[in-house]
Write an enzyme that holds these catalytic residues in place. Structure first.
Site, short mmCIF file in Angstrom:
data_model
loop_
_atom_site.label_atom_id
_atom_site.label_comp_id
_atom_site.label_asym_id
_atom_site.label_seq_id
_atom_site.Cartn_x
_atom_site.Cartn_y
_atom_site.Cartn_z
N ARG A 12 31.33 14.97 -133.50
CA ARG A 12 30.17 15.85 -133.68
C ARG A 12 30.62 17.28 -133.43
O ARG A 12 31.63 17.53 -132.78
CB ARG A 12 29.03 15.45 -132.74
CG ARG A 12 29.29 15.68 -131.27
CD ARG A 12 28.19 15.13 -130.38
NE ARG A 12 27.00 15.97 -130.35
CZ ARG A 12 26.09 15.97 -129.34
NH1 ARG A 12 26.23 15.14 -128.32
NH2 ARG A 12 25.05 16.74 -129.38
N ARG A 13 29.87 18.23 -133.98
CA ARG A 13 30.08 19.66 -133.70
C ARG A 13 31.47 20.14 -134.07
O ARG A 13 32.09 20.89 -133.33
CB ARG A 13 29.85 19.93 -132.22
CG ARG A 13 28.47 19.60 -131.77
CD ARG A 13 28.36 19.63 -130.28
NE ARG A 13 26.99 19.96 -129.90
CZ ARG A 13 26.54 19.95 -128.65
NH1 ARG A 13 27.34 19.65 -127.67
NH2 ARG A 13 25.30 20.25 -128.39
N HIS B 82 21.43 9.91 -134.26
CA HIS B 82 20.43 9.40 -133.31
C HIS B 82 19.33 10.42 -133.04
O HIS B 82 18.14 10.12 -133.13
CB HIS B 82 21.11 8.99 -132.00
CG HIS B 82 20.16 8.74 -130.86
ND1 HIS B 82 19.27 7.69 -130.87
CD2 HIS B 82 19.96 9.39 -129.68
CE1 HIS B 82 18.56 7.71 -129.74
NE2 HIS B 82 18.96 8.74 -129.01
N PHE B 83 19.74 11.66 -132.73
CA PHE B 83 18.64 12.55 -132.33
C PHE B 83 17.90 13.14 -133.51
O PHE B 83 16.82 13.69 -133.34
CB PHE B 83 19.07 13.57 -131.25
CG PHE B 83 20.04 14.63 -131.64
CD1 PHE B 83 19.68 15.65 -132.50
CD2 PHE B 83 21.30 14.65 -131.06
CE1 PHE B 83 20.58 16.65 -132.80
CE2 PHE B 83 22.21 15.65 -131.36
CZ PHE B 83 21.84 16.65 -132.24
N HIS B 84 18.46 13.00 -134.71
CA HIS B 84 17.64 13.41 -135.84
C HIS B 84 16.61 12.34 -136.23
O HIS B 84 15.61 12.66 -136.86
CB HIS B 84 18.50 13.82 -137.04
CG HIS B 84 19.04 15.22 -136.87
ND1 HIS B 84 20.20 15.49 -136.19
CD2 HIS B 84 18.54 16.42 -137.25
CE1 HIS B 84 20.39 16.81 -136.17
NE2 HIS B 84 19.41 17.39 -136.81
N TYR C 129 11.65 12.99 -123.15
CA TYR C 129 10.29 12.44 -122.98
C TYR C 129 9.24 13.54 -122.88
O TYR C 129 8.06 13.29 -123.14
CB TYR C 129 10.24 11.48 -121.78
CG TYR C 129 11.15 10.30 -122.01
CD1 TYR C 129 11.14 9.63 -123.24
CD2 TYR C 129 12.05 9.88 -121.05
CE1 TYR C 129 12.00 8.58 -123.48
CE2 TYR C 129 12.92 8.82 -121.30
CZ TYR C 129 12.89 8.18 -122.52
OH TYR C 129 13.75 7.14 -122.76
N HIS D 155 17.78 14.33 -120.08
CA HIS D 155 17.13 13.11 -120.56
C HIS D 155 15.60 13.18 -120.48
O HIS D 155 14.93 12.95 -121.47
CB HIS D 155 17.67 11.81 -119.98
CG HIS D 155 17.01 10.67 -120.68
ND1 HIS D 155 17.43 10.20 -121.90
CD2 HIS D 155 15.87 10.01 -120.41
CE1 HIS D 155 16.59 9.29 -122.33
NE2 HIS D 155 15.64 9.15 -121.44
#
Ligand code: HAS
Ligand code: CU
Length: 536
Positions: A428-429, A365-367, A218, A214
């Site tokens: 996913r994946r 989300h992470f894209h 950041y 996580h």
């Protein structure tokens, strides 16, 4: 290349190259998921490609870019890089490590995805290569800190320049985060991959991984925030609304980035609900500095628009330089983060997480977050950095102008369709050949939309690589423009927010409080562990 910036320029060159290769692999995956045939398509190629794409984008592109940016900021704000030779050593360590890891992936020996969860087992060189990348980045952090210390000895009463304040926060978070990674990789994965031990405990490994994983986000985001706070207002033609709020934000990230990792492990047994709740509360706390950033940076843009004469409620938005490639890229990155942050808040809620966990929603989300907010900020920043580093005018300005819009459009298609597909249960994946027929059919149309998005994204990525490479190799020589940073409406004053020693100590206490007891409990059980698994 400008000699003072050759170290930075080399890092950014590697970052852009990794980005170019990774984008091509991304296209392969999206086509594959949409069940579109291309030569040599296979499940093993799919998983090799997913692994290589994730590692090159999330770990190599970002880390090299951030290191390069750190050197530029140190040179320009502190007037020095203390230990340039050490910096080069770190570069080679990180570069050799990255190449070693990438080679084992492309040879099909490390198909473990970018989270390298055991019991999937990689070639030892994958773990060792990744370690070298991280050790290189540790040394880089040391060089930046040493540069800051050397500056501090000369300027004892001054507030830390804000870009350096943000970079120091990034480095502290990185050190705290990679401690968890080091325990996992050196203590568990390397001995296991060398067959010194037979089995591994996936749950313990994942717990160390998310201690790192996580705050890793950041580590990517804060350098983007540094650009938003200290460069964007200047390019927009305004001033930073509040320097002090920027400092509060960076310190809050130092305190809150790490003790939240269980929000990736809601579905894992062995961690009690109370500890998951504790990390959830802390996750919602770490949303706060991003909300403050939304306020401060948007206020700074409003200041810019008003300084250019806007008087209405919203018409300052139109006065911003949307045809400047840097501004367009970073502005669109910010807009994307409204949706990325919203999605993050959904993920962090236990009940809603159980709906989206391990589905294509997470890719969505992470894209938006990493793949748009961070990546577009870094791409935009490249357009700002390269002429200043190389003393050459940007080549193919027209292409540089449309590239950010292409990326944004491609990502709207890609990410929206993956979010929706996730809600409809697309895991996913998963290789798409297993998704055909009646069951998989309901995801097919969304995957096709995603693939159209990916084609646009690829076109954008290639445009970016072409502009950067052409500028570097064949741009018209100019007098390198100065690196200029935004001044704030009120000048900064020395404050408690500059006392990083204190904040680091508080952060360590928080990490011990959030992870100490659950880890002791996990380690106290008798563990049988899992033997390695290599699907291909
Ligand atoms: Fe996340 C999963 C929660 C932010 C990346 N995240 C992931 C994964 C990645 C990732 C890579 O709680 C997948 C990991 C894997 O492979 O398994 N995430 C959050 C939360 C936030 C968040 C609460 N994530 C990020 C950022 C990332 C990133 C940033 C990369 C850079 N995430 C989760 C959770 C999961 C997760 C769970 C696990 C899911 C699962 O089940 O596996 C927060 O930090 C978000 C705060 C952000 C905001 C937005 C503020 C808005 C701003 C823009 C303002 C702009 C305006 C417009 C108003 C509150 C600052 C400007 C206007 C102009 C005119 C220009
Ligand atoms: Cu997270």
């Amino acid at each position: 290349m400008n000699g003072r910036h050759s170290l930075a320029g080399t890092h950014i060159g590697v970052a852009v190259a990794a980005f170019g290769v990774a984008s091509a692999l991304g296209l392969l995956q999206a086509l594959s998921l949409a069940d579109i045939h291309f030569p040599h398509r296979s499940e093993s190629l799919y998983y090799i490609s997913v692994t290589a794409h994730g590692v090159l984008m999330a770990l190599v592109f970002t880390t090299f870019f951030i290191m390069g940016l750190g050197y530029v900021l140190a040179q320009e704000n502190l007037g020095r890089i203390a230990g340039r030779g050490v910096g080069w050593f770190a570069f080679w360590l990180a570069a050799i490590g990255s190449v070693a890891a990438a080679v084992t992936i492309l040879r099909g020996q490390s198909t473990v995805l970018y989270t390298f969860y055991p019991p999937l087992q990689a070639h030892p060189l994958f773990y060792i290569g990744a370690t070298l990348l991280v050790v290189g980045s540790w040394i880089w952090g040391g060089v930046i800190i040493a540069s800051y210390r050397s500056w501090r000895r000369e300027q004892s009463g001054e507030p830390v320049p804000l870009p350096i304040h943000g970079m120091l926060a990034t480095i502290i978070i990185w050190y705290l985060a990679t401690l968890g990674l080091a325990i996992e990789v050196l203590g568990m994965l390397v001995p296991w991959s060398l067959h010194w031990v037979k089995t591994i405990d996936p749950l313990v490994a994942r717990t160390y991984f998310w201690w790192f994983g996580h705050p890793l986000v950041y580590f990517w985001l804060l350098p983007a925030y540094v650009i938003w706070y200290t460069v964007l207002p200047r390019i927009a033609g305004g001033k930073l609304f509040s320097d002090a709020l920027g400092r509060v934000v960076f310190v809050m990230f130092v305190l809150l980035s790490v003790p939240v990792g269980f929000h990736h492990q809601f579905a894992d047994p062995g961690i009690s609900a109370g500890w998951k709740l504790t990390h959830t509360v802390l996750t919602y706390s770490v949303v706060y500095p991003s909300l403050v950033t939304a306020f401060t940076v948007v206020a700074s843009l409003e200041v810019a628009g008003r300084m250019k004469g806007a008087t209405g409620l919203f018409n300052w938005i139109g006065r911003l330089p949307w045809s400047d490639p840097f501004f367009a890229s970073v502005g669109l990155a910010m807009i994307a983060f409204i949706f990325g942050g919203f999605g993050g808040a959904i993920n962090a809620a236990y009940a809603m997480n159980s709906m989206v966990h391990n589905t294509a929603w997470i890719q969505g989300h992470f894209h938006v977050t990493l793949g748009t907010t961070v990546a577009m900020t870094f791409m935009g920043a490249t357009y700002w950095l390269v002429p200043r580093i190389s003393g050459r005018d940007l080549r193919f300005m027209g292409l540089a102008r449309v590239q950010p819009y292409l990326w944004f459009a491609g990502m709207v298609l890609f990410s929206t369709s993956y979010h929706i597909a996730g809600l409809r249960g697309l895991p996913r994946r998963v290789y798409s050949a297993s998704l055909t027929g009646e069951y998989g059919g309901r995801w097919h149309a969304l995957a096709v939309v995603g693939a159209v998005g990916a084609v646009i994204l690829f076109a954008s990525a290639i445009s970016y690589v072409i502009v950067v490479a052409a500028t570097w190799l064949a741009g018209r020589r100019i007098k390198a423009p100065a690196f200029e940073f935004a001044s704030s409406l009120r000048p900064p004053v020395p404050s408690i927010w500059d006392r990083f020693g204190l904040w680091t100590a508080v952060a360590v206490v928080m990490i011990l409080a959030a992870y100490g007891y659950p880890l002791v409990r996990l380690l106290a059980h008798h563990r049988y562990g899992s033997p390695p698994y290599q699907p291909f």
